[in-house]
Write an enzyme that holds these catalytic residues in place. Structure first.
Site, PDB file in Angstrom:
ATOM      1  N   SER A 173       0.806  -1.225   0.000  1.00 34.20           N
ATOM      2  CA  SER A 173       0.000   0.000   0.000  1.00 34.20           C
ATOM      3  C   SER A 173       0.832   1.264   0.000  1.00 34.20           C
ATOM      4  CB  SER A 173      -0.961  -0.049   1.172  1.00 34.20           C
ATOM      5  OG  SER A 173      -1.717  -1.215   1.030  1.00 34.20           O
TER       6      SER A 173
ATOM      7  N   ARG B 131       7.328   6.190  -4.435  1.00 31.89           N
ATOM      8  CA  ARG B 131       7.818   6.855  -3.222  1.00 31.89           C
ATOM      9  C   ARG B 131       7.264   6.116  -2.012  1.00 31.89           C
ATOM     10  NH1 ARG B 131       3.891  10.205  -5.382  1.00 31.89           N
ATOM     11  NH2 ARG B 131       1.947  10.171  -4.184  1.00 31.89           N
TER      12      ARG B 131
ATOM     13  N   ASP C 162      -4.026  -1.581  -1.245  1.00 31.45           N
ATOM     14  CA  ASP C 162      -5.098  -1.947  -0.300  1.00 31.45           C
ATOM     15  C   ASP C 162      -6.462  -1.391  -0.709  1.00 31.45           C
ATOM     16  OD1 ASP C 162      -4.266   0.644   0.286  1.00 31.45           O
ATOM     17  OD2 ASP C 162      -4.081   0.340   2.444  1.00 31.45           O
TER      18      ASP C 162
HETATM   19  C1  BGC Z   1      -0.380   5.112   0.276  1.00 33.20           C
HETATM   20  C2  BGC Z   1      -1.464   4.380  -0.496  1.00 33.20           C
HETATM   21  C3  BGC Z   1      -2.324   3.562   0.436  1.00 33.20           C
HETATM   22  C4  BGC Z   1      -2.844   4.414   1.583  1.00 33.20           C
HETATM   23  C5  BGC Z   1      -3.700   3.631   2.566  1.00 33.20           C
HETATM   24  C6  BGC Z   1      -0.981   5.865   1.448  1.00 33.20           C
HETATM   25  O1  BGC Z   1       0.038   6.415   2.227  1.00 33.20           O
HETATM   26  O2  BGC Z   1       0.300   6.022  -0.546  1.00 33.20           O
HETATM   27  O3  BGC Z   1      -0.891   3.560  -1.488  1.00 33.20           O
HETATM   28  O4  BGC Z   1      -3.397   3.015  -0.286  1.00 33.20           O
HETATM   29  O5  BGC Z   1      -1.748   4.983   2.268  1.00 33.20           O
HETATM   30  O6  BGC Z   1      -3.011   2.591   3.154  1.00 33.20           O
END
Ligand code: BGC
Length: 531
Positions: free
Chosen positions: A156, A171, A209
Protein backbone atom coordinates in the site's frame (compact mmCIF):
# COMPACT_ATOMS: atom_id res chain seq x y z
CA UNK A 1 -11.90 31.82 30.58
CA UNK A 2 -8.79 32.74 28.63
CA UNK A 3 -8.30 29.06 27.86
CA UNK A 4 -11.87 28.69 26.61
CA UNK A 5 -11.52 31.72 24.33
CA UNK A 6 -8.15 30.60 23.04
CA UNK A 7 -9.31 27.07 22.34
CA UNK A 8 -12.38 28.45 20.50
CA UNK A 9 -10.05 30.54 18.34
CA UNK A 10 -8.00 27.45 17.53
CA UNK A 11 -11.12 25.42 16.77
CA UNK A 12 -12.20 28.11 14.29
CA UNK A 13 -8.93 27.67 12.40
CA UNK A 14 -9.91 24.07 11.66
CA UNK A 15 -13.29 25.02 10.18
CA UNK A 16 -13.67 23.87 6.61
CA UNK A 17 -16.77 25.56 5.32
CA UNK A 18 -19.36 24.21 2.87
CA UNK A 19 -18.05 26.63 0.31
CA UNK A 20 -14.48 25.40 0.74
CA UNK A 21 -15.68 21.80 0.50
CA UNK A 22 -17.42 22.58 -2.79
CA UNK A 23 -14.45 24.30 -4.36
CA UNK A 24 -12.19 21.42 -3.25
CA UNK A 25 -14.52 18.93 -5.00
CA UNK A 26 -14.17 20.89 -8.25
CA UNK A 27 -10.40 20.99 -7.89
CA UNK A 28 -10.29 17.28 -7.08
CA UNK A 29 -12.18 16.50 -10.28
CA UNK A 30 -9.83 18.71 -12.27
CA UNK A 31 -6.79 16.95 -10.81
CA UNK A 32 -8.40 13.54 -11.49
CA UNK A 33 -8.75 14.38 -15.17
CA UNK A 34 -5.21 15.70 -15.32
CA UNK A 35 -3.90 12.46 -13.77
CA UNK A 36 -5.76 10.36 -16.35
CA UNK A 37 -4.04 12.30 -19.12
CA UNK A 38 -0.40 12.35 -18.08
CA UNK A 39 2.17 11.06 -15.59
CA UNK A 40 3.86 13.11 -12.88
CA UNK A 41 0.70 14.86 -11.66
CA UNK A 42 -0.41 15.46 -8.07
CA UNK A 43 -3.11 12.77 -8.22
CA UNK A 44 -1.21 9.88 -9.80
CA UNK A 45 -4.32 8.02 -11.11
CA UNK A 46 -2.39 4.75 -11.47
CA UNK A 47 -3.87 2.15 -13.84
CA UNK A 48 -4.05 -1.21 -12.00
CA UNK A 49 -4.66 -3.56 -14.95
CA UNK A 50 -7.66 -4.91 -13.06
CA UNK A 51 -10.54 -4.58 -15.49
CA UNK A 52 -13.53 -5.97 -13.65
CA UNK A 53 -14.93 -6.40 -10.17
CA UNK A 54 -15.97 -9.82 -8.79
CA UNK A 55 -19.52 -10.95 -8.17
CA UNK A 56 -19.21 -13.39 -5.30
CA UNK A 57 -19.05 -16.66 -7.26
CA UNK A 58 -15.24 -16.92 -7.27
CA UNK A 59 -13.69 -19.98 -5.58
CA UNK A 60 -10.32 -21.34 -4.45
CA UNK A 61 -7.55 -21.21 -1.83
CA UNK A 62 -5.14 -18.29 -2.11
CA UNK A 63 -2.59 -16.51 0.01
CA UNK A 64 -2.25 -12.81 0.58
CA UNK A 65 0.24 -10.63 2.39
CA UNK A 66 -0.26 -7.04 3.33
CA UNK A 67 2.43 -4.44 3.86
CA UNK A 68 1.20 -0.94 4.25
CA UNK A 69 1.20 0.42 7.75
CA UNK A 70 2.38 -0.56 11.15
CA UNK A 71 1.78 -4.31 10.72
CA UNK A 72 2.58 -7.04 8.23
CA UNK A 73 -0.21 -9.54 7.75
CA UNK A 74 -0.02 -12.96 6.15
CA UNK A 75 -3.30 -14.70 5.31
CA UNK A 76 -4.77 -17.62 3.48
CA UNK A 77 -8.25 -17.21 2.10
CA UNK A 78 -10.67 -19.89 1.05
CA UNK A 79 -13.13 -18.26 -1.33
CA UNK A 80 -16.32 -20.31 -1.09
CA UNK A 81 -17.96 -19.00 -4.26
CA UNK A 82 -21.18 -17.98 -2.52
CA UNK A 83 -20.09 -14.45 -1.44
CA UNK A 84 -18.51 -15.94 1.71
CA UNK A 85 -14.93 -16.79 2.54
CA UNK A 86 -12.80 -18.14 5.38
CA UNK A 87 -9.75 -16.20 6.39
CA UNK A 88 -6.79 -17.35 8.51
CA UNK A 89 -4.18 -14.78 9.33
CA UNK A 90 -1.17 -13.86 11.36
CA UNK A 91 0.00 -10.35 12.10
CA UNK A 92 3.34 -8.99 13.21
CA UNK A 93 4.44 -5.42 13.91
CA UNK A 94 7.09 -4.16 11.51
CA UNK A 95 10.18 -3.30 13.54
CA UNK A 96 10.79 0.44 13.17
CA UNK A 97 14.36 -0.10 12.13
CA UNK A 98 13.18 -2.09 9.12
CA UNK A 99 10.89 0.76 8.02
CA UNK A 100 14.00 2.85 7.52
CA UNK A 101 16.44 0.00 6.71
CA UNK A 102 19.51 0.63 4.57
CA UNK A 103 18.46 -1.84 1.90
CA UNK A 104 15.12 -3.11 0.66
CA UNK A 105 16.50 -6.63 0.92
CA UNK A 106 16.48 -6.42 4.75
CA UNK A 107 12.78 -5.60 4.81
CA UNK A 108 11.75 -8.14 2.19
CA UNK A 109 13.79 -10.95 3.82
CA UNK A 110 11.82 -10.29 7.01
CA UNK A 111 8.54 -10.49 5.07
CA UNK A 112 9.51 -13.80 3.42
CA UNK A 113 10.42 -15.22 6.83
CA UNK A 114 6.92 -14.36 8.10
CA UNK A 115 5.41 -16.20 5.13
CA UNK A 116 7.49 -19.26 5.99
CA UNK A 117 6.35 -19.14 9.63
CA UNK A 118 2.72 -18.79 8.54
CA UNK A 119 2.93 -21.81 6.23
CA UNK A 120 4.56 -23.88 8.96
CA UNK A 121 1.87 -22.93 11.45
CA UNK A 122 -1.30 -22.92 9.36
CA UNK A 123 -0.59 -25.09 6.34
CA UNK A 124 1.74 -27.60 7.90
CA UNK A 125 0.69 -30.52 5.65
CA UNK A 126 1.14 -28.52 2.52
CA UNK A 127 4.46 -27.19 3.78
CA UNK A 128 5.81 -30.62 4.87
CA UNK A 129 4.76 -32.22 1.58
CA UNK A 130 6.51 -29.47 -0.24
CA UNK A 131 9.73 -29.90 1.75
CA UNK A 132 9.62 -33.71 1.12
CA UNK A 133 9.00 -33.17 -2.58
CA UNK A 134 11.83 -30.72 -2.80
CA UNK A 135 14.23 -33.07 -1.06
CA UNK A 136 13.43 -35.92 -3.45
CA UNK A 137 13.73 -33.79 -6.59
CA UNK A 138 16.99 -33.68 -8.45
CA UNK A 139 16.31 -30.10 -9.45
CA UNK A 140 15.06 -27.77 -6.71
CA UNK A 141 12.86 -26.02 -9.25
CA UNK A 142 11.43 -29.26 -10.55
CA UNK A 143 8.34 -29.47 -8.35
CA UNK A 144 4.99 -29.07 -9.96
CA UNK A 145 3.43 -25.71 -10.32
CA UNK A 146 0.04 -26.76 -8.99
CA UNK A 147 1.52 -27.24 -5.53
CA UNK A 148 2.47 -23.62 -5.45
CA UNK A 149 0.28 -21.11 -3.60
CA UNK A 150 -0.71 -18.07 -5.65
CA UNK A 151 -0.16 -15.01 -3.50
CA UNK A 152 -1.70 -11.57 -3.80
CA UNK A 153 0.74 -8.94 -2.51
CA UNK A 154 -1.02 -5.97 -1.02
CA UNK A 155 1.59 -3.25 -1.05
CA UNK A 156 0.00 0.00 0.00
CA UNK A 157 2.39 2.61 -1.31
CA UNK A 158 2.42 4.46 -4.62
CA UNK A 159 3.62 2.03 -7.27
CA UNK A 160 3.92 2.49 -11.02
CA UNK A 161 2.15 -0.67 -12.05
CA UNK A 162 3.14 -2.19 -15.38
CA UNK A 163 1.29 -5.48 -15.15
CA UNK A 164 -0.83 -7.53 -12.78
CA UNK A 165 2.25 -8.69 -10.80
CA UNK A 166 4.82 -6.08 -11.64
CA UNK A 167 5.30 -2.54 -10.43
CA UNK A 168 8.03 -0.16 -9.33
CA UNK A 169 7.93 1.88 -6.16
CA UNK A 170 7.39 5.61 -6.79
CA UNK A 171 7.82 6.85 -3.22
CA UNK A 172 7.43 5.69 0.34
CA UNK A 173 4.73 7.11 2.63
CA UNK A 174 3.53 6.61 6.23
CA UNK A 175 6.96 6.80 7.86
CA UNK A 176 8.75 4.22 5.66
CA UNK A 177 11.97 5.44 4.08
CA UNK A 178 14.29 2.98 2.31
CA UNK A 179 15.69 4.97 -0.62
CA UNK A 180 17.30 1.85 -2.11
CA UNK A 181 13.82 0.47 -2.98
CA UNK A 182 12.64 3.41 -5.09
CA UNK A 183 12.31 2.43 -8.74
CA UNK A 184 12.54 -1.31 -8.01
CA UNK A 185 9.91 -3.94 -8.80
CA UNK A 186 8.47 -4.80 -5.39
CA UNK A 187 7.06 -8.16 -6.54
CA UNK A 188 10.51 -9.24 -7.71
CA UNK A 189 12.02 -8.09 -4.39
CA UNK A 190 9.55 -10.29 -2.50
CA UNK A 191 9.79 -13.26 -4.89
CA UNK A 192 13.62 -13.27 -4.58
CA UNK A 193 13.45 -13.59 -0.82
CA UNK A 194 10.69 -16.23 -1.02
CA UNK A 195 12.85 -18.23 -3.43
CA UNK A 196 15.85 -18.01 -1.13
CA UNK A 197 13.74 -19.85 1.47
CA UNK A 198 12.47 -22.31 -1.21
CA UNK A 199 8.84 -21.65 -0.31
CA UNK A 200 6.01 -22.98 -2.50
CA UNK A 201 4.68 -19.48 -3.17
CA UNK A 202 4.38 -17.41 -6.30
CA UNK A 203 3.71 -13.68 -6.12
CA UNK A 204 0.85 -13.62 -8.60
CA UNK A 205 -0.66 -10.18 -8.13
CA UNK A 206 0.36 -6.75 -6.90
CA UNK A 207 -2.47 -4.96 -5.16
CA UNK A 208 -2.97 -1.63 -3.47
CA UNK A 209 -5.10 -1.95 -0.30
CA UNK A 210 -7.77 0.31 -1.80
CA UNK A 211 -8.07 -1.96 -4.84
CA UNK A 212 -8.32 -4.94 -2.47
CA UNK A 213 -11.05 -3.16 -0.53
CA UNK A 214 -12.97 -2.48 -3.75
CA UNK A 215 -12.69 -6.13 -4.82
CA UNK A 216 -13.58 -7.51 -1.39
CA UNK A 217 -16.62 -5.29 -1.08
CA UNK A 218 -17.80 -6.31 -4.57
CA UNK A 219 -17.33 -9.99 -3.71
CA UNK A 220 -19.21 -9.93 -0.44
CA UNK A 221 -21.99 -7.46 -1.16
CA UNK A 222 -22.79 -7.70 -4.85
CA UNK A 223 -25.42 -5.28 -6.07
CA UNK A 224 -26.94 -4.61 -9.46
CA UNK A 225 -24.26 -2.14 -10.48
CA UNK A 226 -21.20 -3.20 -8.42
CA UNK A 227 -19.10 -1.24 -5.96
CA UNK A 228 -17.69 2.00 -7.40
CA UNK A 229 -15.04 2.96 -4.87
CA UNK A 230 -12.78 1.27 -2.33
CA UNK A 231 -11.24 3.69 0.14
CA UNK A 232 -8.94 3.56 3.14
CA UNK A 233 -9.13 6.02 6.00
CA UNK A 234 -6.55 4.56 8.37
CA UNK A 235 -2.85 5.18 8.98
CA UNK A 236 -2.84 6.57 5.44
CA UNK A 237 -5.64 7.42 3.06
CA UNK A 238 -6.35 6.59 -0.57
CA UNK A 239 -9.07 5.42 -2.95
CA UNK A 240 -9.45 3.20 -6.01
CA UNK A 241 -12.42 3.41 -8.34
CA UNK A 242 -13.75 1.97 -11.57
CA UNK A 243 -13.03 4.32 -14.51
CA UNK A 244 -14.11 4.16 -18.14
CA UNK A 245 -11.17 3.15 -20.35
CA UNK A 246 -12.17 5.92 -22.75
CA UNK A 247 -11.29 8.50 -20.07
CA UNK A 248 -7.84 7.01 -19.52
CA UNK A 249 -5.75 8.96 -21.98
CA UNK A 250 -2.17 8.23 -20.85
CA UNK A 251 -0.42 5.27 -22.50
CA UNK A 252 -0.51 1.83 -20.84
CA UNK A 253 2.41 -0.53 -21.29
CA UNK A 254 1.18 -3.89 -19.92
CA UNK A 255 -1.40 -6.43 -21.11
CA UNK A 256 -5.01 -6.04 -20.07
CA UNK A 257 -8.52 -7.01 -21.08
CA UNK A 258 -10.09 -4.27 -23.20
CA UNK A 259 -13.50 -5.87 -23.49
CA UNK A 260 -14.89 -4.62 -20.21
CA UNK A 261 -14.38 -1.00 -21.21
CA UNK A 262 -13.28 -0.24 -17.63
CA UNK A 263 -10.23 -0.32 -15.41
CA UNK A 264 -9.73 0.12 -11.71
CA UNK A 265 -7.67 3.24 -11.06
CA UNK A 266 -5.60 3.74 -7.91
CA UNK A 267 -5.91 7.49 -7.42
CA UNK A 268 -3.18 7.87 -4.73
CA UNK A 269 -5.32 10.71 -3.45
CA UNK A 270 -3.00 11.14 -0.44
CA UNK A 271 -1.13 13.53 -2.72
CA UNK A 272 -4.21 15.45 -3.85
CA UNK A 273 -3.42 19.16 -4.08
CA UNK A 274 0.21 19.03 -3.01
CA UNK A 275 0.29 22.58 -4.35
CA UNK A 276 -2.23 23.62 -1.65
CA UNK A 277 -4.61 25.50 -3.90
CA UNK A 278 -7.68 24.36 -1.95
CA UNK A 279 -6.42 22.45 1.08
CA UNK A 280 -6.52 24.21 4.45
CA UNK A 281 -3.12 25.14 5.83
CA UNK A 282 -2.82 26.14 9.48
CA UNK A 283 0.52 26.91 11.13
CA UNK A 284 0.39 23.40 12.64
CA UNK A 285 -0.08 21.78 9.20
CA UNK A 286 2.97 23.70 8.05
CA UNK A 287 5.04 22.59 11.06
CA UNK A 288 3.99 18.96 10.67
CA UNK A 289 4.92 18.89 7.02
CA UNK A 290 8.26 20.55 7.58
CA UNK A 291 9.32 17.98 10.17
CA UNK A 292 8.00 14.98 8.17
CA UNK A 293 10.22 12.63 6.15
CA UNK A 294 8.48 13.75 2.92
CA UNK A 295 7.82 17.52 3.00
CA UNK A 296 5.60 18.88 0.24
CA UNK A 297 3.97 15.57 -0.63
CA UNK A 298 0.97 13.57 0.66
CA UNK A 299 -0.49 16.95 1.68
CA UNK A 300 -4.11 15.70 1.68
CA UNK A 301 -3.10 12.58 3.64
CA UNK A 302 -1.35 14.79 6.21
CA UNK A 303 -4.68 16.52 6.93
CA UNK A 304 -6.88 13.44 6.81
CA UNK A 305 -5.30 10.21 8.01
CA UNK A 306 -4.67 8.56 11.34
CA UNK A 307 -0.92 8.75 11.20
CA UNK A 308 -1.04 12.55 11.22
CA UNK A 309 -4.09 13.74 13.18
CA UNK A 310 -2.52 12.96 16.56
CA UNK A 311 0.60 14.85 15.52
CA UNK A 312 -1.39 17.93 14.47
CA UNK A 313 -3.11 17.82 17.85
CA UNK A 314 0.23 17.44 19.63
CA UNK A 315 1.66 20.50 17.89
CA UNK A 316 -1.37 22.58 18.89
CA UNK A 317 -1.09 21.38 22.50
CA UNK A 318 2.61 22.25 22.66
CA UNK A 319 1.86 25.78 21.42
CA UNK A 320 -0.88 26.19 24.00
CA UNK A 321 1.41 24.95 26.77
CA UNK A 322 3.91 27.62 25.79
CA UNK A 323 1.30 30.40 25.59
CA UNK A 324 1.82 32.71 28.63
CA UNK A 325 -1.73 34.09 28.28
CA UNK A 326 -3.43 30.80 29.09
CA UNK A 327 -3.25 28.31 31.86
CA UNK A 328 -3.39 24.93 30.17
CA UNK A 329 -2.61 21.71 32.00
CA UNK A 330 -1.30 23.78 34.89
CA UNK A 331 -2.89 24.97 38.11
CA UNK A 332 -2.00 27.86 40.33
CA UNK A 333 -2.87 25.60 43.28
CA UNK A 334 -5.29 22.77 43.99
CA UNK A 335 -8.24 25.15 44.38
CA UNK A 336 -8.29 25.88 40.63
CA UNK A 337 -8.54 22.17 39.75
CA UNK A 338 -12.03 20.63 40.06
CA UNK A 339 -10.44 17.40 41.36
CA UNK A 340 -8.64 19.43 44.01
CA UNK A 341 -5.16 18.46 42.95
CA UNK A 342 -2.62 20.08 40.64
CA UNK A 343 -1.94 18.96 37.10
CA UNK A 344 1.45 17.49 36.37
CA UNK A 345 2.95 16.59 33.06
CA UNK A 346 5.72 14.05 33.58
CA UNK A 347 8.93 15.42 32.06
CA UNK A 348 9.41 12.55 29.64
CA UNK A 349 5.74 12.55 28.56
CA UNK A 350 5.42 11.54 24.90
CA UNK A 351 3.56 14.83 24.33
CA UNK A 352 7.05 16.33 23.92
CA UNK A 353 8.10 13.84 21.22
CA UNK A 354 7.29 13.90 17.52
CA UNK A 355 4.49 11.36 16.75
CA UNK A 356 4.07 11.00 20.51
CA UNK A 357 0.27 11.40 20.48
CA UNK A 358 -1.61 8.42 19.10
CA UNK A 359 -4.69 9.46 17.10
CA UNK A 360 -6.64 6.87 19.14
CA UNK A 361 -6.89 9.39 22.01
CA UNK A 362 -8.94 11.62 19.71
CA UNK A 363 -11.54 8.86 19.48
CA UNK A 364 -11.63 8.71 23.28
CA UNK A 365 -12.08 12.49 23.40
CA UNK A 366 -14.90 12.41 20.84
CA UNK A 367 -16.70 9.56 22.59
CA UNK A 368 -16.45 10.87 26.14
CA UNK A 369 -19.68 12.64 27.05
CA UNK A 370 -19.43 12.10 30.77
CA UNK A 371 -20.01 15.31 32.80
CA UNK A 372 -16.44 15.35 34.13
CA UNK A 373 -14.79 13.88 31.01
CA UNK A 374 -13.32 11.31 33.35
CA UNK A 375 -12.60 8.72 30.65
CA UNK A 376 -10.57 11.22 28.66
CA UNK A 377 -8.78 12.44 31.77
CA UNK A 378 -7.91 8.84 32.60
CA UNK A 379 -6.44 8.34 29.11
CA UNK A 380 -4.49 11.59 29.30
CA UNK A 381 -2.81 10.17 32.36
CA UNK A 382 -2.38 6.66 30.95
CA UNK A 383 -1.21 7.53 27.45
CA UNK A 384 0.47 10.89 27.87
CA UNK A 385 1.45 11.06 31.55
CA UNK A 386 -0.66 14.18 32.01
CA UNK A 387 -1.77 13.60 35.59
CA UNK A 388 -4.83 15.12 37.28
CA UNK A 389 -5.83 17.29 34.34
CA UNK A 390 -8.60 19.72 35.23
CA UNK A 391 -12.03 19.69 33.58
CA UNK A 392 -11.33 22.93 31.69
CA UNK A 393 -8.11 21.45 30.29
CA UNK A 394 -9.88 18.28 29.18
CA UNK A 395 -12.66 20.37 27.60
CA UNK A 396 -10.15 22.39 25.60
CA UNK A 397 -8.31 19.22 24.57
CA UNK A 398 -11.59 17.65 23.45
CA UNK A 399 -12.75 20.70 21.51
CA UNK A 400 -9.47 20.97 19.60
CA UNK A 401 -9.27 17.22 18.93
CA UNK A 402 -12.86 17.23 17.66
CA UNK A 403 -12.16 20.13 15.32
CA UNK A 404 -9.20 18.28 13.78
CA UNK A 405 -11.29 15.10 13.41
CA UNK A 406 -14.19 16.99 11.87
CA UNK A 407 -11.96 18.71 9.34
CA UNK A 408 -10.55 15.31 8.39
CA UNK A 409 -14.04 13.88 7.81
CA UNK A 410 -15.10 16.88 5.72
CA UNK A 411 -11.95 16.57 3.62
CA UNK A 412 -12.69 12.85 3.22
CA UNK A 413 -16.11 13.79 1.83
CA UNK A 414 -14.36 15.84 -0.86
CA UNK A 415 -12.64 12.79 -2.37
CA UNK A 416 -15.72 10.59 -2.08
CA UNK A 417 -17.97 13.20 -3.68
CA UNK A 418 -15.57 13.89 -6.55
CA UNK A 419 -15.42 10.19 -7.43
CA UNK A 420 -19.16 9.65 -7.14
CA UNK A 421 -19.71 12.62 -9.46
CA UNK A 422 -17.04 11.33 -11.85
CA UNK A 423 -18.80 7.95 -12.22
CA UNK A 424 -21.95 9.73 -13.43
CA UNK A 425 -24.07 7.25 -11.47
CA UNK A 426 -26.17 9.95 -9.81
CA UNK A 427 -27.49 11.15 -13.13
CA UNK A 428 -27.77 7.73 -14.80
CA UNK A 429 -31.55 7.28 -15.03
CA UNK A 430 -31.26 3.55 -15.86
CA UNK A 431 -30.18 2.76 -12.29
CA UNK A 432 -31.84 5.63 -10.46
CA UNK A 433 -33.05 3.45 -7.60
CA UNK A 434 -29.72 1.65 -7.06
CA UNK A 435 -27.46 2.56 -4.15
CA UNK A 436 -24.02 3.85 -5.05
CA UNK A 437 -21.87 1.42 -3.15
CA UNK A 438 -18.59 2.40 -1.50
CA UNK A 439 -16.39 0.04 0.54
CA UNK A 440 -14.21 1.59 3.23
CA UNK A 441 -11.66 0.28 5.69
CA UNK A 442 -9.17 1.71 8.17
CA UNK A 443 -8.93 2.60 11.83
CA UNK A 444 -10.27 6.12 11.42
CA UNK A 445 -13.49 5.29 9.64
CA UNK A 446 -13.96 2.22 11.79
CA UNK A 447 -13.21 3.63 15.24
CA UNK A 448 -13.49 7.42 15.18
CA UNK A 449 -16.97 8.20 16.52
CA UNK A 450 -19.36 9.70 13.98
CA UNK A 451 -16.70 9.85 11.24
CA UNK A 452 -19.13 8.56 8.62
CA UNK A 453 -21.92 10.82 9.92
CA UNK A 454 -19.66 13.84 9.46
CA UNK A 455 -18.83 12.67 5.93
CA UNK A 456 -22.54 12.42 5.11
CA UNK A 457 -23.19 15.84 6.62
CA UNK A 458 -20.64 17.32 4.21
CA UNK A 459 -21.87 15.25 1.24
CA UNK A 460 -25.34 16.74 1.62
CA UNK A 461 -23.95 20.23 1.05
CA UNK A 462 -22.11 19.38 -2.16
CA UNK A 463 -23.47 20.63 -5.48
CA UNK A 464 -24.62 17.72 -7.62
CA UNK A 465 -25.10 15.47 -4.57
CA UNK A 466 -27.38 17.23 -2.07
CA UNK A 467 -29.83 15.51 0.29
CA UNK A 468 -31.16 13.10 -2.31
CA UNK A 469 -27.77 12.10 -3.69
CA UNK A 470 -26.33 11.56 -0.21
CA UNK A 471 -29.21 9.17 0.54
CA UNK A 472 -28.18 6.99 -2.40
CA UNK A 473 -24.53 6.80 -1.39
CA UNK A 474 -23.99 3.68 0.72
CA UNK A 475 -20.68 3.73 2.60
CA UNK A 476 -20.05 0.33 4.18
CA UNK A 477 -17.10 -1.18 5.99
CA UNK A 478 -15.21 -3.79 3.97
CA UNK A 479 -13.09 -5.46 6.63
CA UNK A 480 -9.93 -7.27 5.63
CA UNK A 481 -10.24 -6.03 2.08
CA UNK A 482 -6.52 -6.17 1.64
CA UNK A 483 -6.53 -9.93 2.27
CA UNK A 484 -9.64 -11.04 0.44
CA UNK A 485 -9.24 -8.51 -2.34
CA UNK A 486 -5.66 -9.56 -2.96
CA UNK A 487 -6.78 -13.20 -3.10
CA UNK A 488 -9.42 -12.26 -5.69
CA UNK A 489 -6.83 -10.54 -7.83
CA UNK A 490 -4.45 -13.52 -7.44
CA UNK A 491 -7.34 -15.60 -8.76
CA UNK A 492 -7.72 -13.39 -11.82
CA UNK A 493 -3.93 -13.57 -12.32
CA UNK A 494 -3.93 -17.37 -11.98
CA UNK A 495 -6.61 -17.48 -14.66
CA UNK A 496 -4.43 -15.33 -16.89
CA UNK A 497 -1.48 -17.66 -16.31
CA UNK A 498 -3.38 -20.70 -17.44
CA UNK A 499 -2.73 -19.41 -20.90
CA UNK A 500 -6.16 -17.98 -21.12
CA UNK A 501 -6.03 -14.43 -22.30
CA UNK A 502 -7.62 -12.07 -19.82
CA UNK A 503 -10.48 -11.62 -22.23
CA UNK A 504 -11.11 -15.37 -22.37
CA UNK A 505 -10.80 -15.61 -18.62
CA UNK A 506 -13.27 -12.83 -18.00
CA UNK A 507 -15.45 -14.30 -20.73
CA UNK A 508 -15.49 -17.52 -18.74
CA UNK A 509 -16.29 -15.67 -15.53
CA UNK A 510 -19.12 -13.98 -17.37
CA UNK A 511 -20.59 -17.18 -18.69
CA UNK A 512 -20.34 -18.81 -15.24
CA UNK A 513 -22.02 -15.77 -13.83
CA UNK A 514 -24.73 -15.85 -16.47
CA UNK A 515 -25.52 -19.46 -15.65
CA UNK A 516 -26.01 -18.20 -12.10
CA UNK A 517 -28.05 -15.27 -13.33
CA UNK A 518 -25.26 -12.83 -12.47
CA UNK A 519 -22.96 -10.66 -14.53
CA UNK A 520 -19.39 -10.26 -13.35
CA UNK A 521 -18.25 -7.41 -15.54
CA UNK A 522 -20.20 -5.38 -18.01
CA UNK A 523 -19.64 -6.28 -21.64
CA UNK A 524 -19.02 -3.38 -24.00
CA UNK A 525 -21.84 -0.91 -23.73
CA UNK A 526 -23.63 -2.97 -21.12
CA UNK A 527 -24.22 -2.18 -17.47
CA UNK A 528 -23.39 -4.84 -14.88
CA UNK A 529 -26.52 -6.59 -13.73
CA UNK A 530 -26.26 -8.57 -10.57
CA UNK A 531 -28.72 -9.53 -7.95
C1 BGC B 1 -0.38 5.11 0.28
C2 BGC B 1 -1.46 4.38 -0.50
C3 BGC B 1 -2.32 3.56 0.44
C4 BGC B 1 -2.84 4.41 1.58
C5 BGC B 1 -3.70 3.63 2.57
C6 BGC B 1 -0.98 5.87 1.45
O1 BGC B 1 0.04 6.42 2.23
O2 BGC B 1 0.30 6.02 -0.55
O3 BGC B 1 -0.89 3.56 -1.49
O4 BGC B 1 -3.40 3.01 -0.29
O5 BGC B 1 -1.75 4.98 2.27
O6 BGC B 1 -3.01 2.59 3.15
Amino acid sequence: MALEAQSAAIVAQFDYTDEQVNSAVNEFRRQMTEGLEKDGTSLSQIPTYVTGVPNGTEKGLYMAVDLGGTNFRVCSIQLNGDTTFNLTFSKVAIPRKLMVAKTAQELFAFLAKQIELFLQTHHEDHFEQHVRRRMTMSSPDGYKDEHVFRLGFTFSFPVQQVGINKGTLIRWTKGFDIPDAIGKDVCALLQNEIDKLHLPVKVAALVNDTVGTLMARSYSSPGKTGTVLGAIFGTGTNGAYVEKLSNLKKPLSGEYDKTTGEMVINTEWGSFDNQLSVLPNTAWDVALDKASPNPGIQMYEKRVSGMFLGEILRLVIIDLLKDPKVSFFKDENSSSNDWKSTTNIVSDSSIYTQWGVDTAIMSVAAADNTPELSTLRGELEKQLDICSAGLDDAQAFKAIANAIGRRSARLSAVAIAAIVLQTGKLTDSANADEPIDIGVDGSLVEHYPYFRDMIYEALRTIDGIGEEGAKRIRIGIAKDGSGVGAALIALVAAGMEERLTTADYLGELRSNAKSNNLTVVPEDGETAAQD
